[in-house]
Design an enzyme around this catalytic site. Structure first.
Site, short mmCIF file in Angstrom:
data_model
loop_
_atom_site.label_atom_id
_atom_site.label_comp_id
_atom_site.label_asym_id
_atom_site.label_seq_id
_atom_site.Cartn_x
_atom_site.Cartn_y
_atom_site.Cartn_z
N LYS A 73 0.80 -1.08 0.13
CA LYS A 73 -0.20 -0.06 -0.02
C LYS A 73 0.78 1.39 -0.06
O LYS A 73 0.34 2.33 -0.59
CB LYS A 73 -1.10 0.04 1.24
CG LYS A 73 -2.01 -0.97 1.13
CD LYS A 73 -3.00 -0.80 2.15
CE LYS A 73 -4.07 -1.94 2.14
NZ LYS A 73 -5.26 -1.67 3.22
N ASP A 109 -10.32 2.71 1.90
CA ASP A 109 -10.40 2.19 3.21
C ASP A 109 -11.45 3.01 4.01
O ASP A 109 -12.19 2.68 4.84
CB ASP A 109 -9.19 1.73 4.06
CG ASP A 109 -8.71 0.40 3.54
OD1 ASP A 109 -9.40 -0.33 2.99
OD2 ASP A 109 -7.48 0.25 3.81
P1 NDP Z 1 -1.71 -2.48 11.10
O1 NDP Z 1 -0.73 -3.74 11.58
O2 NDP Z 1 -1.26 -1.49 10.36
O3 NDP Z 1 -2.23 -1.82 12.87
C1 NDP Z 1 -2.66 -2.58 13.70
C2 NDP Z 1 -3.02 -1.67 14.85
O4 NDP Z 1 -3.62 -2.60 16.04
C3 NDP Z 1 -1.77 -1.08 15.63
O5 NDP Z 1 -2.05 0.15 15.95
C4 NDP Z 1 -1.73 -2.05 16.57
O6 NDP Z 1 -0.99 -1.48 17.87
C5 NDP Z 1 -2.73 -2.36 17.16
N1 NDP Z 1 -2.89 -3.65 18.00
C6 NDP Z 1 -2.83 -4.94 17.59
N2 NDP Z 1 -3.04 -5.69 18.52
C7 NDP Z 1 -3.34 -5.03 19.44
C8 NDP Z 1 -3.25 -5.34 20.94
N3 NDP Z 1 -3.57 -6.67 21.37
N4 NDP Z 1 -3.55 -4.30 21.85
C9 NDP Z 1 -3.65 -3.10 21.46
N5 NDP Z 1 -3.38 -2.58 20.06
C10 NDP Z 1 -2.97 -3.85 19.37
O7 NDP Z 1 -2.95 -3.15 10.88
P2 NDP Z 1 -4.08 -2.51 9.70
O8 NDP Z 1 -4.29 -0.92 10.11
O9 NDP Z 1 -3.55 -2.57 8.50
O10 NDP Z 1 -5.40 -3.43 10.03
C11 NDP Z 1 -6.04 -3.35 11.10
C12 NDP Z 1 -7.44 -4.24 11.10
O11 NDP Z 1 -8.37 -3.50 10.19
C13 NDP Z 1 -7.14 -5.63 10.27
O12 NDP Z 1 -7.97 -6.73 11.26
C14 NDP Z 1 -7.84 -5.35 9.11
O13 NDP Z 1 -8.54 -6.81 8.78
C15 NDP Z 1 -8.82 -4.38 9.23
N6 NDP Z 1 -9.20 -3.53 8.08
C16 NDP Z 1 -10.82 -3.57 7.66
C17 NDP Z 1 -11.03 -2.92 6.57
C18 NDP Z 1 -12.43 -3.07 6.23
O14 NDP Z 1 -12.82 -2.56 5.25
N7 NDP Z 1 -13.26 -3.61 7.12
C19 NDP Z 1 -10.12 -2.33 5.67
C20 NDP Z 1 -8.69 -2.14 6.51
C21 NDP Z 1 -8.15 -3.13 7.56
P3 NDP Z 1 0.65 -1.14 17.75
O15 NDP Z 1 0.90 0.26 17.08
O16 NDP Z 1 0.90 -0.78 19.41
O17 NDP Z 1 1.44 -2.35 17.26
#
Ligand code: NDP
Length: 285
Positions: A73, A109
């Site tokens: 991306k 998104d």
């Molecule tokens: P990223 O890996 O870029 O970011 C994940 C985020 O979640 C980070 O901020 C991370 O925190 C946080 N996180 C993960 N696990 C934990 C936890 N146990 N406790 C606290 N914070 C946590 O992922 P994306 O943003 O690309 O995707 C996130 C979700 O969004 C995915 O599940 C994806 O399927 C969904 N999504 C849905 C879409 C839709 O159209 N419905 C479109 C795009 C995405 P940290 O920075 O501290 O690691």
């Protein structure tokens, strides 16, 4: 025997690596068929080192556009001719439109999310809390701010990433945005209108994983949104419904972003119900 079928099909698709879990094809091809379009949506595994060639190939073969998923991306940006203002601010592209010989990068998104919320209330002036600071949070945060949100709080367990996103939204849009470090159970500030889970907590197969928020601070009438598309009825969605909140699920957002992509490529609107039915068949909803 003569066939009336045309052999010139228009092509779009998605580049990712790996792509085994990508459900987009499952909803987009039935939408094309329902629209009477002889278009194909191809799921293509592209390694990071092959991205430049893949984009050149799509251009050479006159694809009408394509989606990008992990890990392309951000990397795709340098191979495109220009970006939409939102993609520029977000710094990531998940949808490319091939128009008049130019490859234009956009990001659907956050737009998919905006379309979901606009069926419930106007975004102007809204006070939003975003849990997470990854790609989804960034797209949603920027689009909310560009659409006139009044205040945004970014909550993240990794301080650096959260603070960076809050600064990006503030600097790019001028909307007051603050960062809150996520430690223990987060207490949603009074006066919040909208809370979005933009983390991956609750994604299949960890469907009972608990998002650390203090449920006592989730109030009736708040809009609670979850980006997790699989399952659609996440634990957060169920708990928020019990509390009398307005709930937006991640499946709706996923369908909306697919719908917006189809609109950008074809100039026409597909029927969302066809896309939802097709997606529900492949997801564990
Ligand atoms: P990223 O890996 O870029 O970011 C994940 C985020 O979640 C980070 O901020 C991370 O925190 C946080 N996180 C993960 N696990 C934990 C936890 N146990 N406790 C606290 N914070 C946590 O992922 P994306 O943003 O690309 O995707 C996130 C979700 O969004 C995915 O599940 C994806 O399927 C969904 N999504 C849905 C879409 C839709 O159209 N419905 C479109 C795009 C995405 P940290 O920075 O501290 O690691």
């Amino acid at each position: 025997m003569a066939s009336s079928r045309t052999f010139k099909q228009e092509l779009v698709g998605v580049f990712g690596f790996p792509v085994a879990e990508n459900p987009t094809q499952a909803m987009i091809e039935p939408a094309f068929a329902d629209m009477g379009l002889d278009w194909r949506y191809l799921t293509v595994e592209v390694r990071p080192e092959g991205l430049a060639d893949a984009v050149r190939g799509a251009r050479a073969m006159n694809w009408r556009g394509f989606n990008l998923t992990i890990p392309h991306k951000v990397a795709v940006v340098e191979h495109l001719d220009r970006l939409s203002p939102a993609a520029e601010a977000i710094g990531a592209v998940n949808c490319v439109i091939h128009r008049d010989g130019a490859l234009i990068g956009d990001n659907t998104d956050g737009k998919g999310f905006l379309q979901s919320i606009s069926s419930e209330r106007a975004v102007a002036g809204i006070r939003a809390v975003i849990l997470g600071a990854g790609g989804a949070a960034r797209a949603i945060g920027v689009e909310l701010a560009l659409a006139g949100a009044g205040h945004v709080t970014v909550v993240n367990r990794t301080a650096e990433r959260g603070a960076l996103l809050a600064r990006l939204i503030r600097d790019r849009t001028g909307v007051p945005t603050e960062f809150a470090l996520w430690e223990g159970k987060y207490r949603i500030p009074e006066g919040s209108d909208l809370v979005i889970n933009a983390t991956s907590i609750g994604l299949f197969p960890d469907i009972e994983a608990e998002i650390p928020i203090d449920l006592a601070t989730v109030r009736p009438g708040m809009i609670i949104s979850d980006v997790i598309p699989n399952p659609a009825r996440t634990r957060l969605v169920r708990e928020a419904e019990e509390k009398g909140c307005i709930v937006l699920d991640g499946l709706g957002m996923l369908i909306n972003q697919g719908l917006i992509g189809i609109r950008l490529w074809t100039g026409r609107d597909p029927r969302p119900a066809i896309m939802r039915q097709a997606l529900e068949k492949v997801l564990a909803t």
